[in-house]
Scaffold this active site. Structure first.
Site, PDB file in Angstrom:
ATOM      1  N   LYS A  27       1.047  -1.192   0.098  1.00 35.79           N
ATOM      2  CA  LYS A  27       0.029   0.114   0.035  1.00 35.79           C
ATOM      3  C   LYS A  27       0.944   1.227  -0.020  1.00 35.79           C
ATOM      4  O   LYS A  27       0.667   2.084  -0.837  1.00 35.79           O
ATOM      5  CB  LYS A  27      -0.963   0.003   1.235  1.00 35.79           C
ATOM      6  CG  LYS A  27      -2.004   1.050   1.104  1.00 35.79           C
ATOM      7  CD  LYS A  27      -3.042   1.024   2.383  1.00 35.79           C
ATOM      8  CE  LYS A  27      -3.559  -0.257   2.467  1.00 35.79           C
ATOM      9  NZ  LYS A  27      -5.123  -0.162   2.669  1.00 35.79           N
ATOM     10  N   ARG A  97      -3.878   2.802   8.428  1.00 35.62           N
ATOM     11  CA  ARG A  97      -4.057   1.488   7.973  1.00 35.62           C
ATOM     12  C   ARG A  97      -2.635   0.713   7.802  1.00 35.62           C
ATOM     13  O   ARG A  97      -1.735   1.102   7.679  1.00 35.62           O
ATOM     14  CB  ARG A  97      -4.449   1.731   6.417  1.00 35.62           C
ATOM     15  CG  ARG A  97      -5.806   2.749   6.381  1.00 35.62           C
ATOM     16  CD  ARG A  97      -6.060   2.804   4.840  1.00 35.62           C
ATOM     17  NE  ARG A  97      -7.113   3.705   4.364  1.00 35.62           N
ATOM     18  CZ  ARG A  97      -8.487   3.657   4.216  1.00 35.62           C
ATOM     19  NH1 ARG A  97      -8.489   2.353   4.054  1.00 35.62           N
ATOM     20  NH2 ARG A  97      -9.172   4.614   4.012  1.00 35.62           N
ATOM     21  N   GLY A 106      -8.334  -7.291   4.293  1.00 33.99           N
ATOM     22  CA  GLY A 106      -9.059  -7.503   5.371  1.00 33.99           C
ATOM     23  C   GLY A 106      -8.511  -8.360   6.500  1.00 33.99           C
ATOM     24  O   GLY A 106      -9.395  -8.395   7.659  1.00 33.99           O
ATOM     25  N   MET A 108      -5.656  -7.314   8.537  1.00 36.09           N
ATOM     26  CA  MET A 108      -5.299  -6.545   9.599  1.00 36.09           C
ATOM     27  C   MET A 108      -6.107  -5.252   9.724  1.00 36.09           C
ATOM     28  O   MET A 108      -7.121  -4.939   8.920  1.00 36.09           O
ATOM     29  CB  MET A 108      -3.962  -6.004   9.290  1.00 36.09           C
ATOM     30  CG  MET A 108      -2.954  -7.147   9.336  1.00 36.09           C
ATOM     31  SD  MET A 108      -1.228  -6.991   8.725  1.00 36.09           S
ATOM     32  CE  MET A 108      -1.207  -6.605   7.157  1.00 36.09           C
ATOM     33  N   ARG A 350      -3.469  -2.073  -6.186  1.00 32.14           N
ATOM     34  CA  ARG A 350      -2.818  -3.106  -5.971  1.00 32.14           C
ATOM     35  C   ARG A 350      -3.032  -4.005  -7.134  1.00 32.14           C
ATOM     36  O   ARG A 350      -3.918  -3.977  -7.906  1.00 32.14           O
ATOM     37  CB  ARG A 350      -2.966  -3.558  -4.579  1.00 32.14           C
ATOM     38  CG  ARG A 350      -4.359  -4.040  -4.248  1.00 32.14           C
ATOM     39  CD  ARG A 350      -4.498  -4.461  -2.918  1.00 32.14           C
ATOM     40  NE  ARG A 350      -5.962  -4.735  -2.581  1.00 32.14           N
ATOM     41  CZ  ARG A 350      -6.496  -4.766  -1.266  1.00 32.14           C
ATOM     42  NH1 ARG A 350      -5.733  -4.621  -0.376  1.00 32.14           N
ATOM     43  NH2 ARG A 350      -7.630  -4.920  -1.096  1.00 32.14           N
ATOM     44  N   HIS A 466      -3.108 -42.644   1.724  1.00 28.36           N
ATOM     45  CA  HIS A 466      -3.555 -43.328   0.783  1.00 28.36           C
ATOM     46  C   HIS A 466      -4.726 -42.928   0.151  1.00 28.36           C
ATOM     47  O   HIS A 466      -4.816 -42.810  -1.176  1.00 28.36           O
ATOM     48  CB  HIS A 466      -3.807 -44.911   1.117  1.00 28.36           C
ATOM     49  CG  HIS A 466      -4.550 -45.721   0.137  1.00 28.36           C
ATOM     50  ND1 HIS A 466      -5.715 -45.775  -0.073  1.00 28.36           N
ATOM     51  CD2 HIS A 466      -3.845 -46.612  -0.807  1.00 28.36           C
ATOM     52  CE1 HIS A 466      -5.853 -46.547  -1.021  1.00 28.36           C
ATOM     53  NE2 HIS A 466      -4.853 -47.110  -1.732  1.00 28.36           N
ATOM     54  N   SER A 775      14.269 -43.485  -9.940  1.00 26.77           N
ATOM     55  CA  SER A 775      13.005 -42.411  -9.688  1.00 26.77           C
ATOM     56  C   SER A 775      12.881 -42.377  -8.309  1.00 26.77           C
ATOM     57  O   SER A 775      12.571 -43.415  -7.544  1.00 26.77           O
ATOM     58  CB  SER A 775      11.658 -43.232 -10.215  1.00 26.77           C
ATOM     59  OG  SER A 775      10.699 -42.435  -9.963  1.00 26.77           O
ATOM     60  N   CYS A 842       8.705 -39.454  -8.343  1.00 28.08           N
ATOM     61  CA  CYS A 842       7.468 -39.893  -8.777  1.00 28.08           C
ATOM     62  C   CYS A 842       6.597 -39.825  -7.429  1.00 28.08           C
ATOM     63  O   CYS A 842       5.460 -40.255  -7.358  1.00 28.08           O
ATOM     64  CB  CYS A 842       7.257 -41.268  -9.121  1.00 28.08           C
ATOM     65  SG  CYS A 842       8.279 -42.495  -8.453  1.00 28.08           S
ATOM     66  N   TYR A 862      12.887 -35.421 -15.307  1.00 24.68           N
ATOM     67  CA  TYR A 862      11.524 -35.123 -15.008  1.00 24.68           C
ATOM     68  C   TYR A 862      10.690 -35.160 -13.831  1.00 24.68           C
ATOM     69  O   TYR A 862      11.501 -35.957 -12.653  1.00 24.68           O
ATOM     70  CB  TYR A 862      11.046 -36.171 -16.223  1.00 24.68           C
ATOM     71  CG  TYR A 862      11.070 -37.525 -15.663  1.00 24.68           C
ATOM     72  CD1 TYR A 862       9.972 -38.174 -14.447  1.00 24.68           C
ATOM     73  CD2 TYR A 862      12.055 -38.339 -15.885  1.00 24.68           C
ATOM     74  CE1 TYR A 862      10.157 -39.460 -14.101  1.00 24.68           C
ATOM     75  CE2 TYR A 862      12.249 -39.755 -15.240  1.00 24.68           C
ATOM     76  CZ  TYR A 862      11.174 -40.459 -14.437  1.00 24.68           C
ATOM     77  OH  TYR A 862      11.166 -41.470 -13.887  1.00 24.68           O
TER      78      TYR A 862
END
Length: 886
Positions: A27, A97, A106, A108, A350, A466, A775, A842, A862
């Site tokens: 701000k 502010r 909103g 603070m 902003r 799971h 992997s 993975c 990857y």
């Protein structure tokens, strides 16, 4: 030189700039920038985030120089505004502010009209000529200050206000007379003294420092802390405080206040969008006490006049300013403004919060408009935002009755009738019923019911339990670890905060928030627009890291491929074993008394596995497919109920008692660390032999009959010692070469391993002698590194994160300092032995943006993730490249 803690802005000049957000907060930096580019901004000054840091470091004491610097800047504001703070004839009033470097709307605290007391209110009456306005401002100030600074319950004074309106027979504050409001001021001050034991502060300097302290203090209020955690904002950043001259939108019908966006934040459409209120202060718009009016005719439904119609000159000026701001910041802006006596003032700008759909459209449109580059367009969309685009979501307009909250384990929304077993879910789906599967926790044996259900709710388990992992892979909505619910299988019901939900009752899950709701809440389907395809085209142009998917079925593989997956990084063959048409044969194999018995059972499974792999290879059409050989301990496949044991005993021609004894014998106390993974392959090599045969026969058939080019990647799990891998590799090569020779074709294949134990990472140079690819299974690597069970840690991990013992849940974002270093060591050692070794991960971290960026940084080839996270991983991989360039 003394540290500069306070920065002035006003009359076209500012000591700060827009790129000083770290010091001045968002701000403060933007107020300075707007002032510098000539926009009408009320004068003021900003106390820096450094003050906040000092405030908390020194037991809420300010730096010694601060008071003098604030006084100096306050005098500058007084001079510019031609008013004096605390003066009874011509008083200057200010707002106080917050303003963190990252937007926290909103979260603070704010105080308006500061400087009012029984003397200065007379000056406001003289300035404005409006008794009612003066006392309305005064009573608002007392209400706000009492709540924010004096920490009184806001309902106490609100109740007095409501009583006043009721006694006067009016519904809105605006209907109260000046005398009513003057009386309210007296009533409020009397009540404050009664509540806090001292007079409401009259001294403007005391008011100012009280408000500054309260705003700094609000950085650590519960809602701000929660917001920071949800949005990854570090506590050490702190907030700035902005003290600014008051301008008034509530001095009459030639005054107004409003909030607007330079583009539609929901759709991204390039249309000025917002709301305003005539004769109101800013909090009236935010609080929704009165129905706001649209900014322009295009944004309304015709029932209320727009600002474009009732204040055409100010609207025209606002239109020019919003265009200046968007062009200057080169992004969609969220702006706040006030009109005082037909004069427009800008209070804030902003970067505007926006939906995923809007983010994608705005980014693509701004590139087309020449405002930003393609690379900037890619960086404008946050990877996690894409979840909104890929799953159904609750209709934001619909009412909802939330009865419990768990972990947002797999995004999307789903409604259905409650069932408590996988079999019930499957049977219900067959007759077209939509159901939610509710379990204490799920196991691999529940896979068919999870597939059939619309969503999954579990009382236990974490973000990589799971239920969570499988649900994400399927694209199913899931709320896990919901400690608010108590599941009772016997009575077929669960309870949640006094609500009793029985089998057949309808509930709704929101997998993006973790909320559980009573009844059906309507959902809306995502829309993948043309802009999405354009953006992802840019993404693929800039990323280096490849993205594969974790998929066990042709359907999952197709979904992932449609989302841009470049192969399968993990096929978990155990999920195939649970299919209804093969579970009996699997159980026969496990419980067989000798090798011949196991081989007979495996011969029944072989053609089924081969069919599975044919489907996956076909769907991937020549892309790499990594297939993990059987990993879980055998007891997970065994029947648990007496009914199922009796059925299997009949098939195997043995007594139920004999079978039950064998089931109990195979039970493991800590199966994660037990007889699983490659340990199964060493002790029961015929299982892995069957799987390798099925993989290679499927590949050879497609090469021979359909002209495919396939390089199967056979992955051996849970290796901790290179000799395990050497034995199993030799077996796999023997089987694979025999199949290739039998088919008379040439098929290249790779044999590698899953690095999921710390010892494997630390001895990766030796393991690479036998492995052609690694992997990294980061789910298990996290468990074994921390000594945590991902299914049980959900009971206390949130507490660890809340107390900042862990910066993040290590099962959600990779622990770069520990687990990440093991992955890096494994990569470095593996490449030292085999320079061309293929490296990927993975675990579930493969679809989490910060983890993807880490994988790019350490040079993996990857990442692999669940199908619905493939676009997220692609975007994160592009961010990794572009952030390095900055």
């Amino acid at each position: 030189m003394a540290t500069k803690y306070v920065y002035f802005f006003g009359d076209g000049k500012a000591e700060g700039k827009g790129d000083m957000k770290n010091l001045l907060g968002g701000k403060g930096a933007n107020l300075a920038e707007m002032t510098s580019i000539g926009l009408p901004v009320p004068a003021g000054f900003t106390l820096t985030t450094d003050v906040c840091t000092e405030f908390y470091k020194n037991d809420r004491q300010y730096p010694a120089e601060l008071k003098g610097q604030v006084d100096e800047k306050l005098r500058q504001v007084e001079k510019l505004m031609g008013k004096k703070f605390g003066d009874s004839k011509n008083p200057l009033l200010v707002s106080v502010r917050s303003g963190a470097r990252a937007s926290m709307p909103g979260m603070m605290d704010t105080v308006l009209n500061l400087g009012l007391n029984d003397k200065t209110v007379q000056g406001i009456i003289e300035q404005s000529g409006d008794l009612r306005f003066a006392y309305d401002s005064y009573r608002r100030f007392i209400q706000m200050y009492s709540n924010v600074v004096l920490e009184m319950d806001g309902d106490i004074l609100e109740h007095i206000l409501e009583q006043m309106k009721e006694s006067r027979g009016v519904e809105e504050d605006t209907k109260l007379t000046a005398e009513d409001l003057k009386e309210l001021v007296t009533l409020f001050k009397t009540k404050v003294k009664e509540e806090i034991g001292r007079e409401f502060p009259d001294d403007p300097q005391e008011q100012l420092w009280g408000a500054i302290g309260a705003v700094f203090g609000s950085w650590m209020n519960p809602r701000a802390i929660t917001y920071r955690k949800l949005n990854g904002i570090p506590a050490e950043w702190g907030t700035a405080v902005n003290v600014q001259s008051m301008v008034y939108g509530n001095m009459g019908d030639d005054c107004a206040t409003g909030v607007a966006f330079t583009r539609n934040p929901s759709t991204g459409e390039n249309v000025f969008f917002g709301e305003f209120l005539i004769n109101a202060q800013g909090e009236d718009v935010v609080a929704g006490i009165r129905t706001p009016q649209p900014i322009n005719k295009a944004g309304g439904d015709g029932t209320l006049p727009s600002m474009e119609e009732v204040m055409p000159e100010c609207y025209g000026q606002l239109m020019k300013i919003q265009q200046i701001l968007e062009k200057h910041y080169r992004d969609m802006q969220d702006i706040e403004f006030t009109i005082e006596k037909d004069k427009l003032y800008m209070l804030q700008t902003r970067g505007g919060k926006r939906t995923a759909k809007a983010a994608v459209k705005i980014a693509v449109d701004m590139v087309k408009e020449g405002l930003i580059s393609e690379k900037e367009g890619v960086l404008r969309v946050e990877p996690e935002q894409l979840d909104q685009l890929l799953h159904p979501s609750l209709d934001p307009k619909a009412a909802k009755d939330v009865i419990a909250k768990g972990l947002p384990a797999s995004p999307g929304a789903a409604s259905g009738e409650v069932v408590f077993s996988a079999d019930e879910a499957e049977e219900a789906a067959k007759i077209g019923l939509k159901v939610i599967l509710v379990r204490v926790e799920t196991s691999p044996e529940d896979i068919h019911g999870m597939h059939a259900a619309q969503g999954i709710l579990t009382a236990r388990g974490g973000m990589t339990s799971h239920a969570a992992v499988v649900a994400r892979g399927m694209g199913k909505c899931c709320v896990a670890g919901c400690g608010d619910i108590k599941v009772d299988y016997k009575t077929q019901q669960f309870t949640a905060k006094g609500n009793v939900i029985k089998k057949g009752d309808v509930i709704t899950l929101d997998g993006s928030t973790g909320e559980v709701m009573k009844g059906e809440v309507p959902t809306v389907q995502p829309e993948l627009t043309g802009e999405f395809g354009i953006l992802m085209g840019w993404v693929d142009k800039y990323r280096r890291l490849r993205v594969r998917t974790n998929a066990d079925t042709p359907h999952d593989a197709k979904v992932a491929r449609d989302f841009g997956a470049e192969g399968i990084g993990l096929c978990r063959t155990e999920h195939m074993f649970f299919e209804a048409d093969r579970i009996m044969a699997v159980r026969e194999m496990i419980l067989a008394e000798d090798l011949e018995g196991r081989k007979r059972a495996l011969s029944k499974i072989l053609p089924m596995q081969k069919g599975d792999f044919l489907g996956l290879f076909r769907e991937m059409k020549g892309l790499p497919v990594t297939i993990r050989l059987l990993d879980p301990p055998l007891h997970e496949f065994l029947p648990q109920s007496d009914e199922d044991i009796e059925e299997l005993a009949g098939v195997m021609n043995v007594t139920a008692a004999t079978l039950k004894h064998k089931v109990e014998f195979l039970h493991e106390f800590n199966p994660m660390l037990g007889h699983r993974g490659c340990r199964l392959g060493v002790t029961f090599p015929e299982i892995y032999d069957m799987q390798v045969q099925a993989i290679m026969e499927a590949a050879c058939e497609l090469v021979k009959d359909e002209g495919y080019q396939i390089v199967p990647e056979i992955m051996i799990p849970l290796v901790s010692e290179v000799r395990e891998l050497a034995i199993l590799r030799a077996n796999a090569v023997r089987i694979a070469d025999e199949v290739v020779g039998r088919y008379g074709v040439e098929v290249e294949y790779l044999i590698g391993t899953m690095i999921e134990l710390p010892r494997a990472a630390l001895t990766a140079d030796a393991i690479a002698e036998e492995a052609e690819f690694f992997s990294f299974g980061t789910n298990d690597l996290t468990q074994t590194t921390y000594g945590l069970s991902r299914d049980d840690a959900g009971k206390f991990l949130p507490f660890y994160v809340e107390r900042e013992i862990f910066p993040n849940d290590p099962f959600v974002a990779i622990d770069q300092a520990g687990v990440g270093q093991l992955v890096k060591v494994g990569c470095d050692k593996g490449r030292a032995t085999r320079p061309n070794i293929k490296l990927g991960i993975c675990g579930e971290h493969g679809g989490e943006p910060s983890s993807v960026i880490f994988c790019h940084q350490i040079g993996l080839d990857y990442v692999s993730c669940s199908p619905f996270r493939v676009p997220i991983a692609r975007l994160a991989a592009a961010h990794a490249v572009l952030l390095e360039e900055q």
